[in-house]
Scaffold this active site. Sequence first.
Site, PDB file in Angstrom:
ATOM      1  N   GLY A 387       0.819  -1.199   0.000  1.00 56.89           N
ATOM      2  CA  GLY A 387       0.000   0.000   0.000  1.00 56.89           C
ATOM      3  C   GLY A 387       0.852   1.247   0.000  1.00 56.89           C
ATOM      4  O   GLY A 387       2.076   1.188   0.150  1.00 56.89           O
ATOM      5  N   PRO A 388       0.235   2.403  -0.151  1.00 53.05           N
ATOM      6  CA  PRO A 388       0.968   3.678  -0.171  1.00 53.05           C
ATOM      7  C   PRO A 388       1.632   3.953   1.172  1.00 53.05           C
ATOM      8  O   PRO A 388       1.274   3.354   2.188  1.00 53.05           O
ATOM      9  CB  PRO A 388      -0.116   4.708  -0.478  1.00 53.05           C
ATOM     10  CG  PRO A 388      -1.278   3.928  -0.995  1.00 53.05           C
ATOM     11  CD  PRO A 388      -1.209   2.584  -0.362  1.00 53.05           C
ATOM     12  N   PRO A 389       2.587   4.876   1.214  1.00 51.35           N
ATOM     13  CA  PRO A 389       3.221   5.235   2.489  1.00 51.35           C
ATOM     14  C   PRO A 389       2.221   5.825   3.464  1.00 51.35           C
ATOM     15  O   PRO A 389       1.285   6.537   3.069  1.00 51.35           O
ATOM     16  CB  PRO A 389       4.268   6.281   2.076  1.00 51.35           C
ATOM     17  CG  PRO A 389       4.514   6.041   0.620  1.00 51.35           C
ATOM     18  CD  PRO A 389       3.217   5.553   0.063  1.00 51.35           C
ATOM     19  N   GLY A 390       2.413   5.523   4.747  1.00 41.69           N
ATOM     20  CA  GLY A 390       1.579   6.117   5.782  1.00 41.69           C
ATOM     21  C   GLY A 390       0.277   5.412   6.027  1.00 41.69           C
ATOM     22  O   GLY A 390      -0.585   5.938   6.739  1.00 41.69           O
ATOM     23  N   GLY A 392      -0.022   2.510   7.579  1.00 41.91           N
ATOM     24  CA  GLY A 392       0.035   1.690   8.791  1.00 41.91           C
ATOM     25  C   GLY A 392       0.572   0.290   8.574  1.00 41.91           C
ATOM     26  O   GLY A 392       0.288  -0.600   9.379  1.00 41.91           O
ATOM     27  N   LYS A 393       1.363   0.068   7.530  1.00 42.74           N
ATOM     28  CA  LYS A 393       1.862  -1.291   7.255  1.00 42.74           C
ATOM     29  C   LYS A 393       2.835  -1.754   8.337  1.00 42.74           C
ATOM     30  O   LYS A 393       2.771  -2.900   8.792  1.00 42.74           O
ATOM     31  CB  LYS A 393       2.545  -1.316   5.883  1.00 42.74           C
ATOM     32  CG  LYS A 393       1.638  -0.969   4.724  1.00 42.74           C
ATOM     33  CD  LYS A 393       2.347  -1.103   3.403  1.00 42.74           C
ATOM     34  CE  LYS A 393       3.506  -0.147   3.239  1.00 42.74           C
ATOM     35  NZ  LYS A 393       3.101   1.264   3.283  1.00 42.74           N
ATOM     36  N   THR A 394       3.738  -0.870   8.731  1.00 39.62           N
ATOM     37  CA  THR A 394       4.732  -1.267   9.736  1.00 39.62           C
ATOM     38  C   THR A 394       4.122  -1.374  11.119  1.00 39.62           C
ATOM     39  O   THR A 394       4.381  -2.323  11.867  1.00 39.62           O
ATOM     40  CB  THR A 394       5.892  -0.255   9.756  1.00 39.62           C
ATOM     41  OG1 THR A 394       6.462  -0.166   8.445  1.00 39.62           O
ATOM     42  CG2 THR A 394       6.968  -0.690  10.736  1.00 39.62           C
ATOM     43  N   SER A 710      -3.860   3.708 -18.866  1.00 40.87           N
ATOM     44  CA  SER A 710      -5.200   3.941 -18.311  1.00 40.87           C
ATOM     45  C   SER A 710      -5.750   5.331 -18.617  1.00 40.87           C
ATOM     46  O   SER A 710      -6.931   5.606 -18.366  1.00 40.87           O
ATOM     47  CB  SER A 710      -5.191   3.712 -16.797  1.00 40.87           C
ATOM     48  OG  SER A 710      -4.336   4.636 -16.171  1.00 40.87           O
ATOM     49  N   LYS A 753      -7.749   4.609  -7.119  1.00 42.97           N
ATOM     50  CA  LYS A 753      -8.380   5.620  -7.974  1.00 42.97           C
ATOM     51  C   LYS A 753      -9.722   6.074  -7.410  1.00 42.97           C
ATOM     52  O   LYS A 753     -10.063   7.260  -7.468  1.00 42.97           O
ATOM     53  CB  LYS A 753      -8.552   5.059  -9.384  1.00 42.97           C
ATOM     54  CG  LYS A 753      -7.228   4.862 -10.120  1.00 42.97           C
ATOM     55  CD  LYS A 753      -7.407   4.179 -11.463  1.00 42.97           C
ATOM     56  CE  LYS A 753      -6.063   3.986 -12.169  1.00 42.97           C
ATOM     57  NZ  LYS A 753      -6.191   3.295 -13.464  1.00 42.97           N
TER      58      LYS A 753
END
Length: 815
Positions: A387-390, A392-394, A710, A753
């Site tokens: 997913g994008p940064p920020g 909450g992955k970590t 796209s 998107k």
Amino acid sequence: MALESKKIEKKSKIEKKSSKNPLPKTRSKRKSKPVETVNELNVLAVKDTIVFPHMVTALSISNKIELKLIDEVLANDRMLALVAQKDPAILEPTNKDLFNIGTKSTVLQMLRMPDDSARILVQGLTRVKFKKFVKQKPYFKVTMEELEDEFDPEDMEVKALFQNISDQFNQMIAMVPNIPEDLKIALINIKDPSKLGDLVASHLHITVPEKQDILESLNVKDRLQKINAFLIKEMNILTLATKIHSQAKTEIDKTQREYYLRQQLKAIQDELGDKDEHTTETSDLKKKLKNAKLPKEARKEVDRELGRIARMSPMSAEYTVSRTYLEWMASLPWSVTTKDNLVISNVYKMLNEDHYDLEKVKERIVEYLAVLKLKKDLKGPILCFVGPPGTGKTSIGKSIARAMGRKFVRMSLGGVRDEAEIRGHRRTYIGALPGRIIQGLRKAGTNNPVFMLDEIDKLGSDFRGDPSSALLEVLDPEQNYSYSDHYLDAAFDLTKVMFITTANMLDTIPHALRDRMEVLELPGYTEEEKVSIAKKFLIKKQLAEHGLENSKIEFGSGVIQKIIRSYTREAGLRNMEREIASICRKCAKEIASGKSKRITVRSTKLKKLLGPEKFFQDVAERASEPGVATGLAWTQAGGDILFIEATQMPGNGKLNLTGQLGDVMKESAQAAMSYIKAHTKEFKIATNSFSKNDFHIHIPAGAVPKDGPSAGVTMAMSLISLLNGTPIIPTVAMTGEITLRGHVLPVGGIKEKILAAKRAGIKTVIMPKKNKKDLAEIPPNMKQNLSFVFVEKLADFLPVVFTKKSSKGRKAAVV
């Protein structure tokens, strides 16, 4: 011993007798000729030896026929001929099995043994050549002629050879312990080159055929040259052997001396009550290794190193290497396992306390624990959060570890290029260490932690290796039960470890590595979710970090929405948290200076606290003119919207593209232009519009590279809007790939998107019909206030993007 003494004494007497007349009276050049004929002389065949003239030799006799022969010789004149067998393995030799030249000898003594064998002492007299075998049974009798040596007494080369052989043989006597020292006296007394050669030849370690060749050499110079060559070869071998023996003896003496001193030191320390540090270290290591409960293979390697370290000095460099290795082996959690929290309700509660939403991730963790509760030996899953940064992955990894009751280890892979970072270095390298996987397990202290491999999509590779290839074994539950680190050189079981990886995008992860992981996507947060997260987590966290927990600070209604809309535009939460932190700092300054005791943050104060607004809701304004279409794009930071602008000017139909576009996007623009040219009637476009005008398509934010197919339909609609002079409805955004036949093909990144469309205030999203299945994975709150239109051909866009008065076309499906 008595026999040997008699042998040496007899030998010395003979040599002294011969020394009275050092050189025989000969002519200047003599040839071998018969001097005497002896009739019917008995012959004894000997094995593995040659008896030279003037030499005294002991022989063993065990054959009854040979014993009978010796008895007959002793009863007569004690004379017999000694000749060597060509093949010593033949038990009953014939005359063909004997050499033709032997030695006429006399039997000095015979000693009978209790086992009916006998030892005889014989002395060689002269070389003889056999003429005829008179008798073969029961033993040999021959007629023969004596042979005389041939040499020149004045030959300087003979004298030089004589002196050289005498000197070297003296050295050889000193080096070989089993050669009697009395030979030195004999050498001094020998002046005859022939006798010297026979004496030395009898003591050389050469084969019987080589000795026979010397015996048959009647020319003394040739004989001495052969003996000199053999003597030089044997001296070289003896010198090398002596050197090797001396080195080995030095090492052994050194080791024995160290051992002796160490034992003395140990005895002294025991007497004084002091403990040997080396012994204490070794004992402590053995105790730790025993408590570690190593598997069989690792135990074998450790025992080998313990054996080495016991034999080494503590001052040795190898000692430090071995000790460090054993300390690593003892400190690893081979059998230490953390007990899992298998109460499902508690796990749900803890995950919800730390993170808002992320239901799919939470559900997967609960499923794993449910199966683990039923099957204790379940192998750990390999999850990949994308997913994008920020988003909450970590932090979700830490929450998972807390909920499961496990230790948490994080390893950042961003920029790692050396394979040894994963697999470690071999112990032969200076400063070698295990890889970061093993280091992480040692830090955790258990063999079942939650192990997070952060930023796996940013691994690199160069001449030092490919770390992603080294991770293939780590992240495969079918292989990592015997993970081998180069430093440990023993298998470590990783099946109990729960590996979690994170990435911003999947494209840069090698396919083989991606195939080993279960991908869970975290697309980003909607405005409503961000507001909830800010109120439940972020505001409390920032107040605590800025020392404002007990202060009276309130965030008024609409403040968070205003921050999200006007000061941040992202899929994650980092920028929003920074803006909240900035507000907290400003408030802390007011309270610390005593200017305020209670602060309420309102939307109207944000300009003073955060500065001018950074983002504007300008979709309606920017898309209100003909030739402008709103597209949806996917980026590494999440979804975003694109304003694609088209304009025309007098020319000859040339198409210009700007905005730092990639090749794929340029080709999509060409395909859109070609399709519109081929269907001018369908779109009610004047045919001569393309021959009289040039066209320019531009995508703003020109400093940002853009690529992908796209945006094909968006560029096509901007051209149709330009040529018809009709603006597109501002609240409509679209995505899809276009073909030369006007078909709209599916694209990726639908979740991102849709989030971008929702943030920008879009009301209608047009996408390919084949992407309809992707809506099933989007939460209902993300689809609120949005309508979706699915199309198959470009013509299906017209009823949706233009007002009914300005467009005609087929009806599109609206959901």
